[in-house]
Scaffold this active site. Structure first.
Site, PDB file in Angstrom:
ATOM      1  N   TYR A  89       0.678  -1.276  -0.145  1.00  0.00           N
ATOM      2  CA  TYR A  89       0.205   0.121   0.163  1.00  0.00           C
ATOM      3  C   TYR A  89       0.990   1.363  -0.085  1.00  0.00           C
ATOM      4  CZ  TYR A  89      -3.462   3.372   1.722  1.00  0.00           C
ATOM      5  OH  TYR A  89      -4.291   4.396   1.756  1.00  0.00           O
ATOM      6  N   GLU A 177       9.454  -7.989   4.170  1.00  0.00           N
ATOM      7  CA  GLU A 177       9.628  -8.473   5.687  1.00  0.00           C
ATOM      8  C   GLU A 177       9.161  -9.721   6.054  1.00  0.00           C
ATOM      9  OE1 GLU A 177       7.618  -6.398   4.193  1.00  0.00           O
ATOM     10  OE2 GLU A 177       5.554  -6.408   5.179  1.00  0.00           O
ATOM     11  N   SER A 229       2.980 -11.289  37.485  1.00  0.00           N
ATOM     12  CA  SER A 229       2.277 -12.473  37.387  1.00  0.00           C
ATOM     13  C   SER A 229       3.123 -13.801  37.494  1.00  0.00           C
ATOM     14  CB  SER A 229       1.597 -12.479  35.950  1.00  0.00           C
ATOM     15  OG  SER A 229       2.636 -12.462  34.944  1.00  0.00           O
ATOM     16  N   GLY A 231       5.062 -14.539  34.956  1.00  0.00           N
ATOM     17  CA  GLY A 231       5.450 -14.728  33.507  1.00  0.00           C
ATOM     18  C   GLY A 231       6.761 -13.865  33.312  1.00  0.00           C
TER      19      GLY A 231
END
Ligand code: XMP
Length: 516
Positions: A89, A177, A229, A231
């Site tokens: 685009y 990419e 958390s 994580g």
């Protein structure tokens, strides 16, 4: 003094690969930032205070340049005198803006195409006469103004690549990419180093000090709490914040009741040893109460996001904390719709799931621009325990978003048991290290079965195992049948409420990794 990184700005036109462009640039040791598609020359100049902006890439996007509301480039951007590369685009937009002609392609191209390189110069330097590229477009550029020249074409696309004859402005109809473009990495390398003349001076290593300084200057001598958390993201954020703030910081682990089996105990064990204040908030009942009857996934995420904040606020009131730190990373923000031209995919509990009325002075997110693999590198550099670095990601809302539909305590128990079986069997099979995530989902479908000699009517559990590099795209893993068989047998034998186990064979996209 902090070095200014050579930087490429990626102008975001909403394309699904926009974030990948950013990743690919950083993989070359050059910093990249994703910015709004209509950034003005003045805003580019202002970014120059922080970075050495060396070039601009215009991403792809879902629109057609002719649509009335199609996102446009600020035309004055062409006067900033920086190299520009338009992709897909972005390529069409550049052509349109400079008076080239764009129209719907006679034959749309999606997927792998063969492109003829007519002039291997600039971005296309060193390429073969024929290249395999990834295309995904409906419009095509078919005529260029006099000061531009065509560099490549395909059967259906007369101007698949172009450049300005004097200025460093390039357009590629394809996506360098994505890995399906065989020499995509070389094309981006050419743009970054040959056209933009960047120096590879960005290293993940450098950013630790930068992030620590940033936390210090945001929080000053005030007190802060951090949502932990267990994580990797929140653990890394906690380790950085501990360096920056020492005992001004309290790390809060909220046990909302949707953690995996054994998890709250493991988190307590790891983090209560660190030299920070550590608080474990037992909030199981209040989360469950708020979620009774909530079946819409986005609503669930928002209820959970809000309740997290309320728990944090209560603790902050006790400790006197004015700042909240979170381990939000870049993909959380992308999927939560921080971008102007893209959809909200899902509201990550710590971003779009946040309530608007928050008592904290500010939310500080030191990892907000990093991808998961970069966070892992930082974790290694911070010497975090290996089990933590290699831990599979676990969503903040926990099993609540892996139980489809409304929650009940009974369903949570079933989901925990099924999840434990999946984890144990995958880990026993030696596959864990090759997988991004592996877990069970308790669907809201029931199915007939036969257990012993009797009819049974119970839950359908779905098993999900995905391979990924940064969670923005993922493949379902081709788990060997014997492993799936053991998982299925154990779940149906050990959990009487389950009659059937299915395996999720969908990539992301079109699915997401989590089911809700
Ligand atoms: P999806 O399901 O969007 O997930 O493909 C991408 C990655 O993000 C994790 N995830 C979350 N993590 N809060 C989080 O901390 C959330 O609300 C959340 N939702 C998804 C997911 O596990 C996967 O690794």
């Amino acid at each position: 003094m902090q070095v200014k990184y050579d930087t490429i700005l990626v102008l975001d036109f909403g394309g699904q690969y926009c974030h990948l462009i950013g990743r690919r640039i950083r993989e070359n040791g050059v910093y990249s930032e994703i910015v709004a598609h209509d950034i003005s020359p003045e805003e580019v100049k202002a970014l120059g205070e922080k970075f050495n902006v060396k070039g601009l890439i215009l991403s792809g996007g879902p629109s057609s340049v002719y649509e009335p509301n199609a996102p446009k480039l600020n035309p004055r951007i062409l006067e900033v005198n920086l190299p520009i590369l338009g992709l897909c685009y972005g390529h069409q937009l550049l052509a349109q803006l400079t008076n080239g002609k764009v129209k719907p392609a006679a034959c749309k191209e999606y997927g792998i195409s063969q492109v003829a390189i007519d002039k291997p110069v600039g971005v296309l330097e060193g390429l073969d006469k024929e290249e395999k590229v990834w295309m995904s477009h409906g419009d095509t550029v078919y005529e260029l103004p006099a000061d531009f020249e065509e560099l490549a074409h395909t059967e259906n696309c007369p101007v698949a690549a172009f450049r300005h004859k004097q200025k460093p402005i390039y357009g590629l109809q394809w996506h360098p990419e994505v890995i399906h473009t065989t020499h995509g990495a070389a094309m981006l390398h050419n743009f970054i180093f040959e056209v933009c003349k960047c120096e590879a001076n960005w290293k993940v290593e450098d950013i630790i000090e930068k992030m620590v300084q940033e936390i210090k200057s945001e929080v000053g001598s005030a007190k802060a709490i951090i949502g932990l958390s267990g994580g990797i993201d929140s653990s890394v954020a906690t380790a950085l914040a501990a360096k920056a703030l020492g005992d001004q910081l309290t790390a809060v682990f909220v046990d909302h009741g949707f953690m995996r089996e054994g998890e709250p105990e493991a988190i307590h064990e790891t983090f209560s040893k660190l030299p920070i204040h550590f608080v474990m908030a037992n909030a199981q009942d209040r989360f469950m109460q708020k979620l009774v009857g909530v079946s819409d996934p986005e609503k669930k995420r928002k209820v959970i996001g809000e309740e997290f904040i309320r728990v944090f606020e209560e603790i902050a009131e006790k400790t006197g904390a004015q700042y909240l730190l979170q381990g939000t990373i870049y993909p959380d923000r992308i999927e939560s719709g921080i971008r102007k031209n893209s959809d909200v995919i899902k509201s990550h509990h710590n971003v779009a799931g946040l309530p608007t009325n928050i008592k904290f002075k500010k939310i500080v997110e030191p990892l907000r621009d990093l991808y998961k693999d970069e966070v892992r590198k930082v974790a290694v550099m911070l010497d975090l325990p290996k089990e933590l670095v290699n831990r599979q990601p676990f969503p903040g809302p926990g099993l609540a978003v892996r139980i489809i539909g409304a929650l009940t305590e009974g369903k949570v128990t079933v989901a925990k048991k099924a999840d434990a079986v999946v984890r144990q069997e995958i880990e026993k099979s030696g596959l864990a290290e090759t997988l991004w995530q592996y877990f069970a989902v308790l669907t809201d479908t029931k199915a007939t079965g036969v257990k012993g000699d009797s009819r049974a009517y119970g839950y359908v559990v779905a098993v999900r195992a995905a391979e990924s590099r940064e969670a923005m795209t993922a493949n379902f893993a081709q788990i060997p049948y014997p492993v799936l068989e053991r998982i299925s047998t154990r779940i149906t034998n050990e959990i009487p409420q389950v009659t059937r186990v299915v395996y999720d064979i969908t990539h992301k996209p079109p699915a997401t990794i989590e089911w809700e």
